[in-house]
Write a protein that holds these residues in place. Structure first.
Motif, PDB file in Angstrom:
ATOM      1  N   UNK A  37       0.832  -1.197   0.000  1.00 16.49           N
ATOM      2  CA  UNK A  37       0.000   0.000   0.000  1.00 16.49           C
ATOM      3  C   UNK A  37       0.872   1.255   0.000  1.00 16.49           C
ATOM      4  N   UNK A  38       1.961   1.221   0.772  1.00 12.76           N
ATOM      5  CA  UNK A  38       2.872   2.364   0.792  1.00 12.76           C
ATOM      6  C   UNK A  38       3.561   2.542  -0.555  1.00 12.76           C
ATOM      7  N   UNK A  39       3.921   1.450  -1.210  1.00  9.83           N
ATOM      8  CA  UNK A  39       4.508   1.547  -2.544  1.00  9.83           C
ATOM      9  C   UNK A  39       3.539   2.226  -3.506  1.00  9.83           C
ATOM     10  N   UNK A  40       2.257   1.855  -3.467  1.00 15.07           N
ATOM     11  CA  UNK A  40       1.261   2.465  -4.353  1.00 15.07           C
ATOM     12  C   UNK A  40       1.121   3.958  -4.072  1.00 15.07           C
ATOM     13  N   UNK A  41       1.063   4.353  -2.784  1.00 18.76           N
ATOM     14  CA  UNK A  41       0.965   5.770  -2.441  1.00 18.76           C
ATOM     15  C   UNK A  41       2.232   6.517  -2.853  1.00 18.76           C
ATOM     16  N   UNK A  42       3.392   5.868  -2.700  1.00 21.95           N
ATOM     17  CA  UNK A  42       4.661   6.475  -3.111  1.00 21.95           C
ATOM     18  C   UNK A  42       4.674   6.708  -4.623  1.00 21.95           C
ATOM     19  N   UNK A  43       4.200   5.731  -5.398  1.00 21.01           N
ATOM     20  CA  UNK A  43       4.139   5.881  -6.848  1.00 21.01           C
ATOM     21  C   UNK A  43       3.201   7.006  -7.250  1.00 21.01           C
ATOM     22  N   UNK A  44       2.112   7.183  -6.500  1.00 18.77           N
ATOM     23  CA  UNK A  44       1.200   8.289  -6.784  1.00 18.77           C
ATOM     24  C   UNK A  44       1.909   9.620  -6.555  1.00 18.77           C
ATOM     25  N   UNK A  45       2.602   9.760  -5.448  1.00 20.56           N
ATOM     26  CA  UNK A  45       3.328  10.999  -5.171  1.00 20.56           C
ATOM     27  C   UNK A  45       4.414  11.247  -6.217  1.00 20.56           C
TER      28      UNK A  45
ATOM     29  N   UNK B 285       3.572   8.495 -10.919  1.00 14.53           N
ATOM     30  CA  UNK B 285       3.521   7.281 -11.742  1.00 14.53           C
ATOM     31  C   UNK B 285       2.206   6.532 -11.616  1.00 14.53           C
ATOM     32  N   UNK B 286       1.311   6.971 -10.747  1.00 10.47           N
ATOM     33  CA  UNK B 286       0.047   6.276 -10.504  1.00 10.47           C
ATOM     34  C   UNK B 286      -0.999   7.312 -10.127  1.00 10.47           C
ATOM     35  N   UNK B 287      -2.148   7.275 -10.811  1.00 14.84           N
ATOM     36  CA  UNK B 287      -3.206   8.251 -10.569  1.00 14.84           C
ATOM     37  C   UNK B 287      -4.301   7.638  -9.706  1.00 14.84           C
ATOM     38  N   UNK B 288      -5.015   8.490  -8.985  1.00 21.02           N
ATOM     39  CA  UNK B 288      -6.149   8.036  -8.181  1.00 21.02           C
ATOM     40  C   UNK B 288      -7.174   7.375  -9.102  1.00 21.02           C
ATOM     41  N   UNK B 289      -7.617   6.195  -8.716  1.00 24.36           N
ATOM     42  CA  UNK B 289      -8.541   5.421  -9.529  1.00 24.36           C
ATOM     43  C   UNK B 289      -7.865   4.381 -10.394  1.00 24.36           C
ATOM     44  N   UNK B 290      -6.536   4.477 -10.543  1.00 21.63           N
ATOM     45  CA  UNK B 290      -5.810   3.496 -11.354  1.00 21.63           C
ATOM     46  C   UNK B 290      -5.785   2.125 -10.679  1.00 21.63           C
ATOM     47  N   UNK B 291      -5.824   1.095 -11.500  1.00 21.64           N
ATOM     48  CA  UNK B 291      -5.597  -0.277 -11.056  1.00 21.64           C
ATOM     49  C   UNK B 291      -4.415  -0.826 -11.849  1.00 21.64           C
ATOM     50  N   UNK B 292      -3.358  -1.248 -11.143  1.00 23.17           N
ATOM     51  CA  UNK B 292      -2.163  -1.741 -11.819  1.00 23.17           C
ATOM     52  C   UNK B 292      -1.654  -3.001 -11.136  1.00 23.17           C
ATOM     53  N   UNK B 293      -0.874  -3.778 -11.876  1.00 20.86           N
ATOM     54  CA  UNK B 293      -0.185  -4.944 -11.318  1.00 20.86           C
ATOM     55  C   UNK B 293       1.231  -4.545 -10.967  1.00 20.86           C
ATOM     56  N   UNK B 294       1.632  -4.873  -9.743  1.00 24.70           N
ATOM     57  CA  UNK B 294       2.975  -4.590  -9.253  1.00 24.70           C
ATOM     58  C   UNK B 294       3.589  -5.921  -8.831  1.00 24.70           C
TER      59      UNK B 294
END
Length: 282
Positions: free
Chosen positions: A80-88, A91-100
């Motif tokens: 979850x922290x990785x996803x929030x870090x990518x948003x900041x 590299x990742x927008x709110x509403x995006x669904x991605x495979x990590x």
């Protein structure tokens, strides 16, 4: 060169996040332990590196290291922290669904908000050999002896091995010694994250976790998933459960075999920094 990092946490489970997208990650276990030191270093439960994917079907890869420098296969609060870090990082927008890609395989993340993430953690694995856990046959409950006490546990993998013990009292003094004893138990050849779970009702659990490589933690995302999965398999909880850990709450959704398990919770930034006297890289 100074080592730049972000300090983050998921309901108290804290992380150092390093950007390895352009510069290869190159810290050895001793270097990781130095940064993990809460007095002379930065301090963390796990260190996370964000890197280019190995799997072409994934957008990014994240590596996971415990405070003792050992690698980990999965970290629910960490992803979850990785996803929030990518948003900041843009590299990742709110509403995006991605495979990590994690060390134990791909996970799907959906960014619900700048600090709220839901993660497809995959289907819980109960086959003993795949946990791994030494047992003659698969069962909902296993008898085990730890530090002289006879216990009953559940064993499950959420990308990392878990021992789950249902208890009536999370404040029982015996847990302080049983947590480390189960984490290092010989029947878990790779060690285990040990979760002590108290059932409040069919939709609410309380949990304490002793993590392999890090010790007692304020929160463990895969531990929350494991506790819910073990109790759900026994028919003791519903398909949606709130898990209360010392650092906060997570929501776990699982409809049972044949379905993947979803974990939803927050991710918080604490500060950005530089390790000014970093251990030398390889």
């Amino acid at each position: 060169m100074a080592l730049r990092f972000s300090k983050m946490h998921g309901i108290g489970n804290d992380f150092v996040v390093i950007d390895g997208r352009q510069r290869p990650f190159a810290l050895d276990p001793a270097q990781i332990r130095a940064i993990a030191d809460r007095h002379a270093g930065v301090g963390f439960d796990q260190l996370l590196s964000v890197e280019p994917p190995r799997d072409p079907g994934c957008a990014f890869y994240y590596g996971i290291w415990n405070a003792d420098g050992s690698p980990s296969g999965q970290c629910g609060n960490g992803v979850r922290c990785v996803a929030a870090w990518l948003h900041r990082a843009g590299a990742l927008a709110i509403g995006d669904t991605v495979r990590i890609e994690s060390p134990s395989g791909p996970v799907t993340v959906r960014l619900l908000g700048p600090h709220e993430v839901t993660v497809d953690m995959g289907e819980p694995v109960f086959e003993p050999a795949r946990v791994p856990f030494r047992a003659e046959a698969q069962a909902d409950r296993y008898a085990i002896e730890a530090d002289g006490d006879a216990l009953e546990i559940g064993a499950v993998s959420m990308g990392n091995p878990h021992a789950v013990v249902e208890v009536a009292d999370l404040a029982a003094p015996s847990l302080a010694r049983l947590g480390p004893a189960l984490t290092a138990h010989a029947r878990f050849p790779q060690g285990a994250n040990t979760g002590f779970v108290q059932k409040l009702d069919r939709a609410r659990l309380r949990l304490r976790v002793h993590e392999r490589g890090s010790g007692w933690t304020l929160a463990c995302g895969t531990g929350a998933c494991a506790a819910m999965a073990v109790l759900h398999r026994r028919g003791e909880v519903d398909d949606r459960v709130q898990v209360e850990l010392p650092g906060g709450r997570l929501r776990i959704d699982w409809a049972g075999p044949g379905h993947t398990l979803w974990m939803t919770g927050p991710a918080a930034f604490v500060f950005e920094g530089e390790w000014l006297d970093p251990p030398s890289a390889h």
